[in-house]
Design a protein around this motif. Structure first.
Motif, PDB file in Angstrom:
ATOM      1  N   GLU A  94       0.864  -1.095  -0.011  1.00 28.53           N
ATOM      2  CA  GLU A  94       0.053   0.048   0.044  1.00 28.53           C
ATOM      3  C   GLU A  94       0.729   1.358   0.013  1.00 28.53           C
ATOM      4  O   GLU A  94       0.522   2.212  -0.660  1.00 28.53           O
TER       5      GLU A  94
ATOM      6  N   LEU B 274       2.303   1.708  -3.534  1.00 29.14           N
ATOM      7  CA  LEU B 274       1.160   2.049  -4.456  1.00 29.14           C
ATOM      8  C   LEU B 274       0.941   3.722  -4.292  1.00 29.14           C
ATOM      9  O   LEU B 274       0.623   4.368  -5.110  1.00 29.14           O
ATOM     10  N   LEU B 275       0.875   4.010  -2.809  1.00 25.54           N
ATOM     11  CA  LEU B 275       0.556   5.509  -2.493  1.00 25.54           C
ATOM     12  C   LEU B 275       1.685   6.236  -3.060  1.00 25.54           C
ATOM     13  O   LEU B 275       1.565   7.428  -3.575  1.00 25.54           O
TER      14      LEU B 275
ATOM     15  N   LYS C 257       3.767   5.697  -5.693  1.00 22.66           N
ATOM     16  CA  LYS C 257       3.523   5.743  -7.173  1.00 22.66           C
ATOM     17  C   LYS C 257       2.386   6.635  -7.722  1.00 22.66           C
ATOM     18  O   LYS C 257       2.486   7.498  -8.473  1.00 22.66           O
ATOM     19  N   LEU C 258       1.367   6.715  -6.849  1.00 22.77           N
ATOM     20  CA  LEU C 258       0.167   7.659  -7.076  1.00 22.77           C
ATOM     21  C   LEU C 258       0.634   9.109  -6.886  1.00 22.77           C
ATOM     22  O   LEU C 258       0.335   9.973  -7.860  1.00 22.77           O
ATOM     23  N   ARG C 259       1.238   9.486  -5.634  1.00 20.71           N
ATOM     24  CA  ARG C 259       1.856  10.800  -5.336  1.00 20.71           C
ATOM     25  C   ARG C 259       2.811  11.166  -6.520  1.00 20.71           C
ATOM     26  O   ARG C 259       2.709  12.312  -6.982  1.00 20.71           O
ATOM     27  N   ASN C 260       3.696  10.221  -6.941  1.00 17.28           N
ATOM     28  CA  ASN C 260       4.544  10.452  -8.211  1.00 17.28           C
ATOM     29  C   ASN C 260       3.861  10.984  -9.402  1.00 17.28           C
ATOM     30  O   ASN C 260       4.251  11.804 -10.332  1.00 17.28           O
ATOM     31  N   VAL C 261       2.645  10.131  -9.899  1.00 17.00           N
ATOM     32  CA  VAL C 261       1.937  10.391 -10.889  1.00 17.00           C
ATOM     33  C   VAL C 261       1.404  11.788 -10.950  1.00 17.00           C
ATOM     34  O   VAL C 261       1.141  12.498 -11.836  1.00 17.00           O
ATOM     35  N   LEU C 262       1.030  12.092  -9.557  1.00 13.95           N
ATOM     36  CA  LEU C 262      -0.011  13.293  -9.463  1.00 13.95           C
ATOM     37  C   LEU C 262       1.187  14.340  -9.232  1.00 13.95           C
ATOM     38  O   LEU C 262       0.699  15.685  -9.370  1.00 13.95           O
TER      39      LEU C 262
ATOM     40  N   SER D 281       5.108  14.174  -0.667  1.00 12.19           N
ATOM     41  CA  SER D 281       4.181  13.710   0.614  1.00 12.19           C
ATOM     42  C   SER D 281       4.403  15.120   1.836  1.00 12.19           C
ATOM     43  O   SER D 281       3.309  15.006   2.312  1.00 12.19           O
TER      44      SER D 281
END
Length: 93
Positions: free
Chosen positions: A5, A8-9, A11-16, A20
Motif C-alpha cells: 500500500e 502504491l501510494l 506511485k500515485l503521488r509521483n503520478v500526481l 508527501s
C-alpha cells in the motif's frame, strides 16, 4: 500488505506530482512550529500537542520542532486572527 500500500501510494503521488511533505506551505509550517513552541513552553509533551493539533507526534518531533533560542521564522510570515480574535492563521505576505 502495508508495504504494498505504501508503494502504491508513493506511485500515485509521483503520478500526481505530489511530494508527501510538500503540501504544507512555508507559512503553514511556521504556524505549526509556533503552536508547538507555545505549547511546549507551557510544559506540554509532543504527544499532548499532537492531540490538540491533530498531527502525529512523530511528525511534530521530526518536521515541526519547537523554535530554538534566537531562531527566527520567515520575514514573509504574518499572523491574523478570526473576527473574535480566537483562531490564529498564517498568511504569507
Amino acid at each position: 500488505k502495508i508495504l504494498l500500500e505504501r508503494q502504491l501510494l508513493a506511485k500515485l503521488r509521483n503520478v500526481l506530482g505530489m511530494n508527501s511533505r510538500s503540501w504544507r506551505t512555508a507559512a503553514k509550517k511556521d504556524e505549526i512550529r509556533l503552536y508547538v513552541t507555545f505549547y511546549r513552553q507551557f510544559g506540554l509533551t509532543y504527544a499532548q500537542v499532537a492531540d490538540i493539533l491533530k498531527i502525529p507526534a512523530s511528525t511534530l518531533r521530526h518536521d515541526f520542532p519547537e523554535l530554538k533560542y534566537n531562531e527566527t521564522i520567515s520575514k514573509n510570515f504574518k499572523l491574523s486572527t478570526d473576527v473574535f480574535g480566537n483562531q490564529l492563521k498564517a498568511n504569507e505576505i
